[in-house]
Write a protein that holds these residues in place. Structure first.
Motif, PDB file in Angstrom:
ATOM      1  N   THR A  23      44.849 -10.385 -17.574  1.00  0.00           N
ATOM      2  CA  THR A  23      43.516 -10.312 -18.176  1.00  0.00           C
ATOM      3  C   THR A  23      43.139 -11.651 -18.809  1.00  0.00           C
ATOM      4  O   THR A  23      42.004 -12.112 -18.655  1.00  0.00           O
ATOM      5  CB  THR A  23      43.456  -9.176 -19.223  1.00  0.00           C
ATOM      6  OG1 THR A  23      43.754  -7.937 -18.567  1.00  0.00           O
ATOM      7  CG2 THR A  23      42.088  -9.084 -19.876  1.00  0.00           C
ATOM      8  N   ILE A 117      33.242   2.517 -16.212  1.00  0.00           N
ATOM      9  CA  ILE A 117      33.345   1.296 -15.405  1.00  0.00           C
ATOM     10  C   ILE A 117      32.343   0.258 -15.889  1.00  0.00           C
ATOM     11  O   ILE A 117      32.686  -0.918 -16.076  1.00  0.00           O
ATOM     12  CB  ILE A 117      33.153   1.607 -13.907  1.00  0.00           C
ATOM     13  CG1 ILE A 117      34.340   2.402 -13.378  1.00  0.00           C
ATOM     14  CG2 ILE A 117      32.963   0.314 -13.103  1.00  0.00           C
ATOM     15  CD1 ILE A 117      34.144   2.974 -11.996  1.00  0.00           C
ATOM     16  N   GLU A 118      31.118   0.657 -16.096  1.00  0.00           N
ATOM     17  CA  GLU A 118      30.078  -0.274 -16.562  1.00  0.00           C
ATOM     18  C   GLU A 118      30.429  -0.859 -17.925  1.00  0.00           C
ATOM     19  O   GLU A 118      30.289  -2.058 -18.157  1.00  0.00           O
ATOM     20  CB  GLU A 118      28.714   0.424 -16.621  1.00  0.00           C
ATOM     21  CG  GLU A 118      28.111   0.678 -15.276  1.00  0.00           C
ATOM     22  CD  GLU A 118      27.826  -0.597 -14.489  1.00  0.00           C
ATOM     23  OE1 GLU A 118      27.419  -1.620 -15.083  1.00  0.00           O
ATOM     24  OE2 GLU A 118      28.026  -0.572 -13.257  1.00  0.00           O
ATOM     25  N   TYR A 121      33.486  -3.254 -17.552  1.00  0.00           N
ATOM     26  CA  TYR A 121      33.076  -4.472 -16.855  1.00  0.00           C
ATOM     27  C   TYR A 121      32.226  -5.348 -17.763  1.00  0.00           C
ATOM     28  O   TYR A 121      32.427  -6.558 -17.856  1.00  0.00           O
ATOM     29  CB  TYR A 121      32.307  -4.111 -15.579  1.00  0.00           C
ATOM     30  CG  TYR A 121      32.115  -5.288 -14.656  1.00  0.00           C
ATOM     31  CD1 TYR A 121      33.188  -5.795 -13.924  1.00  0.00           C
ATOM     32  CD2 TYR A 121      30.883  -5.891 -14.523  1.00  0.00           C
ATOM     33  CE1 TYR A 121      33.026  -6.879 -13.086  1.00  0.00           C
ATOM     34  CE2 TYR A 121      30.712  -6.976 -13.686  1.00  0.00           C
ATOM     35  CZ  TYR A 121      31.785  -7.466 -12.965  1.00  0.00           C
ATOM     36  OH  TYR A 121      31.614  -8.544 -12.142  1.00  0.00           O
ATOM     37  N   HIS A 122      31.296  -4.734 -18.497  1.00  0.00           N
ATOM     38  CA  HIS A 122      30.446  -5.480 -19.422  1.00  0.00           C
ATOM     39  C   HIS A 122      31.292  -6.139 -20.521  1.00  0.00           C
ATOM     40  O   HIS A 122      31.113  -7.315 -20.839  1.00  0.00           O
ATOM     41  CB  HIS A 122      29.394  -4.548 -20.037  1.00  0.00           C
ATOM     42  CG  HIS A 122      28.466  -5.220 -20.984  1.00  0.00           C
ATOM     43  ND1 HIS A 122      27.490  -6.092 -20.571  1.00  0.00           N
ATOM     44  CD2 HIS A 122      28.377  -5.165 -22.335  1.00  0.00           C
ATOM     45  CE1 HIS A 122      26.836  -6.548 -21.628  1.00  0.00           C
ATOM     46  NE2 HIS A 122      27.357  -5.992 -22.705  1.00  0.00           N
ATOM     47  N   PHE A 124      34.452  -6.861 -20.366  1.00  0.00           N
ATOM     48  CA  PHE A 124      35.280  -7.882 -19.730  1.00  0.00           C
ATOM     49  C   PHE A 124      34.503  -9.180 -19.569  1.00  0.00           C
ATOM     50  O   PHE A 124      34.994 -10.259 -19.882  1.00  0.00           O
ATOM     51  CB  PHE A 124      35.767  -7.379 -18.370  1.00  0.00           C
ATOM     52  CG  PHE A 124      36.645  -8.350 -17.652  1.00  0.00           C
ATOM     53  CD1 PHE A 124      37.985  -8.456 -17.983  1.00  0.00           C
ATOM     54  CD2 PHE A 124      36.152  -9.166 -16.655  1.00  0.00           C
ATOM     55  CE1 PHE A 124      38.805  -9.360 -17.339  1.00  0.00           C
ATOM     56  CE2 PHE A 124      36.958 -10.068 -16.005  1.00  0.00           C
ATOM     57  CZ  PHE A 124      38.289 -10.163 -16.354  1.00  0.00           C
ATOM     58  N   LEU A 125      33.266  -9.082 -19.103  1.00  0.00           N
ATOM     59  CA  LEU A 125      32.451 -10.281 -18.918  1.00  0.00           C
ATOM     60  C   LEU A 125      32.128 -10.951 -20.253  1.00  0.00           C
ATOM     61  O   LEU A 125      32.140 -12.170 -20.352  1.00  0.00           O
ATOM     62  CB  LEU A 125      31.157  -9.938 -18.183  1.00  0.00           C
ATOM     63  CG  LEU A 125      31.303  -9.534 -16.724  1.00  0.00           C
ATOM     64  CD1 LEU A 125      29.951  -9.170 -16.129  1.00  0.00           C
ATOM     65  CD2 LEU A 125      31.961 -10.635 -15.911  1.00  0.00           C
TER      66      LEU A 125
END
Length: 130
Positions: A23, A117-118, A121-122, A124-125
């Motif tokens: 990560t 998931i959203e 992912y958000h 993570f970004l």
């Protein structure tokens, strides 16, 4: 390198360490060419057996994520260029199938899975841009 280890977790220590290093690389917190702590140093910092850290480093080496030099130690592969090939996609599919099966058994819905998931992912970004 700051790792957060949950000793009471069902996830094995080596997997927690490996996941956090991967990560960190993906988010740009660990840069290509950057040195990682020695096996003994990281084991001492965390308070675990050095064989556990050695296992992580060897797996990361086999996956081409790190390079191990006798003199310079363990570094993030400066030529790290991983591709999403068919083998990777198959592995990802197998992993996600198990996770979604578990979510389904616990009453999770498709919409909840998509929201997770959203959100992940958000996050993570966002973490990667810091």
């Amino acid at each position: 390198m700051l790792l957060t280890i949950a000793f009471e977790s069902d996830i094995p220590l080596y997997q927690q360490i490996k996941n956090q290093i991967i990560t960190g690389i993906a988010q740009g917190k660990l840069k290509p060419g950057e040195s990682l702590p020695s096996v003994r140093q990281l084991a001492a910092d965390i308070g675990i057996n050095f064989h556990t850290v050695n296992k992580v480093y060897q797996q990361l080496k086999q996956e081409n994520r790190v390079v191990i030099h006798r003199k310079s130690g363990v570094i993030i592969n400066p030529d790290l260029k991983l591709q999403a090939d068919e083998a990777y996609r198959e592995s990802l599919t197998e992993t996600l199938e198990v996770l979604f099966a578990e979510a389904h058994l616990r009453g999770g819905t498709r919409e909840e899975s998509q929201q997770f998931i959203e959100r992940i992912y958000h996050t993570f970004l966002q973490e990667g841009s810091k």
